[in-house]
Design an enzyme around this catalytic site. Structure first.
Site, mmCIF file in Angstrom:
data_model
loop_
_atom_site.group_PDB
_atom_site.id
_atom_site.type_symbol
_atom_site.label_atom_id
_atom_site.label_comp_id
_atom_site.label_asym_id
_atom_site.label_seq_id
_atom_site.Cartn_x
_atom_site.Cartn_y
_atom_site.Cartn_z
ATOM 1 N N ARG A 45 -3.706 -2.617 -2.828
ATOM 2 C CA ARG A 45 -4.640 -1.132 -2.483
ATOM 3 C C ARG A 45 -5.327 -1.320 -1.466
ATOM 4 N NH1 ARG A 45 -3.032 -1.246 -8.494
ATOM 5 N NH2 ARG A 45 -4.482 -2.887 -8.503
ATOM 6 N N ASP A 103 -6.920 -4.708 4.614
ATOM 7 C CA ASP A 103 -8.296 -4.539 4.536
ATOM 8 C C ASP A 103 -9.295 -5.773 5.027
ATOM 9 O OD1 ASP A 103 -7.096 -5.995 2.404
ATOM 10 O OD2 ASP A 103 -8.786 -5.041 0.917
ATOM 11 N N ASP A 106 -8.871 -13.400 4.195
ATOM 12 C CA ASP A 106 -9.747 -14.269 3.503
ATOM 13 C C ASP A 106 -8.965 -15.573 3.877
ATOM 14 O OD1 ASP A 106 -11.830 -15.244 1.913
ATOM 15 O OD2 ASP A 106 -10.969 -14.641 0.117
ATOM 16 N N SER A 107 -8.564 -16.028 2.680
ATOM 17 C CA SER A 107 -7.786 -17.479 2.971
ATOM 18 C C SER A 107 -6.762 -17.593 3.832
ATOM 19 C CB SER A 107 -7.192 -17.928 1.673
ATOM 20 O OG SER A 107 -6.302 -17.147 1.286
ATOM 21 N N GLY A 108 -5.887 -15.972 4.217
ATOM 22 C CA GLY A 108 -4.881 -15.914 4.879
ATOM 23 C C GLY A 108 -3.590 -16.112 4.056
ATOM 24 N N ASN A 109 -3.541 -16.488 2.923
ATOM 25 C CA ASN A 109 -2.474 -16.696 2.010
ATOM 26 C C ASN A 109 -1.446 -15.308 1.802
ATOM 27 O OD1 ASN A 109 -2.666 -19.610 1.384
ATOM 28 N ND2 ASN A 109 -4.432 -18.922 -0.123
ATOM 29 N N THR A 110 -2.358 -14.184 1.493
ATOM 30 C CA THR A 110 -1.513 -13.174 1.415
ATOM 31 C C THR A 110 -0.687 -12.623 2.521
ATOM 32 O OG1 THR A 110 -3.466 -12.358 -0.305
ATOM 33 C CG2 THR A 110 -1.825 -10.488 0.683
ATOM 34 N N LYS A 134 -12.739 -12.635 7.235
ATOM 35 C CA LYS A 134 -13.709 -13.934 6.823
ATOM 36 C C LYS A 134 -13.026 -14.996 7.396
ATOM 37 C CE LYS A 134 -14.963 -12.240 2.158
ATOM 38 N NZ LYS A 134 -14.727 -12.789 0.771
ATOM 39 N N ASP A 162 -12.359 -3.625 -3.246
ATOM 40 C CA ASP A 162 -12.847 -3.233 -4.669
ATOM 41 C C ASP A 162 -13.650 -4.604 -5.316
ATOM 42 O OD1 ASP A 162 -10.406 -5.088 -4.724
ATOM 43 O OD2 ASP A 162 -10.873 -5.013 -6.828
#
Ligand code: IMP
Ligand code: MG
Length: 187
Positions: A45, A103, A106-110, A134, A162
């Protein structure tokens, strides 16, 4: 839920700065995709607020679609690489120009998971637009074609992001002071 003012460490990016950068990114996208057709794909989201602001400044003809990925649970702040699709998109993206709107990376996993999965559907092009990066926390190399801001390794919230699902509505990006934050207890 606690009042965010109690755990707001600092405002990292103001509303004005965000809006200015969103306009710049939209201008770049308008130039790069001029004369083409586009699918803007939002990952629920966190990307919602960014997508809605961005699309209103995109003048290339486009469709929008949404997809959802399992996020980490209450009180967890990392994705641990166990990413899973929970809502598939509706549009057949075969031979379409797809721009993923995120958005934060971060780790890049998503994003790595999403890119791999989407590429099996043979889009004409597949690019990534992330508001935040990040970069110090990257575990997998992922391409970012449009980047809003590079930010330090701090937990941020607001403007779609969030803290335990709250405060996505705030017009700025704030840093959570984790010493002052109390994770909400739910039955
Ligand atoms: P990744 O898979 O580690 O790159 O994590 C990406 C997802 O984690 C983003 O789409 C966000 O939903 C979430 N995320 C990462 N960092 C933050 C943060 O500082 N605040 C809020 N959500 C975050
Ligand atoms: Mg999230």
């Amino acid at each position: 839920m606690q009042d965010y003012r109690e755990f707001l460490g600092e405002v990292l990016i103001t509303e004005e700065t965000l809006q200015k950068r969103v306009a710049e990114l939209a201008a770049e996208i308008n130039q790069d995709y001029a004369g083409q057709d586009l699918v803007l794909l939002c990952i629920l989201r966190g990307g919602m607020v960014f997508l809605v602001d961005l699309m209103r400044q995109i003048n290339v003809p486009h469709e929008i679609d949404i997809m959802a990925i399992s996020s980490y649970g209450l009180g967890m702040r990392e994705s641990h690489g166990n990413v899973r699709l929970t809502l598939d998109l509706k549009i057949d993206i075969r031979n379409r120009n797809v721009l993923l709107v995120e958005d934060i990376i971060d780790s890049g996993n998503t994003i790595a998971y999403v890119l791999e999965f989407l590429s099996t559907r043979l889009p004409k092009s597949l690019k990534v637009c992330s508001l935040l990066d990040k970069e110090d926390r990257r575990e997998v190399v992922v391409p970012i074609h449009y980047r809003g801001f590079t930010i330090p390794d701090k937990y941020v919230f607001g403007y779609g992001l969030d803290i335990d699902e709250y405060y996505r509505n705030l017009p700025f990006i704030g840093v959570v002071d984790l010493d002052k934050y109390q994770t909400p207890i739910r039955e």
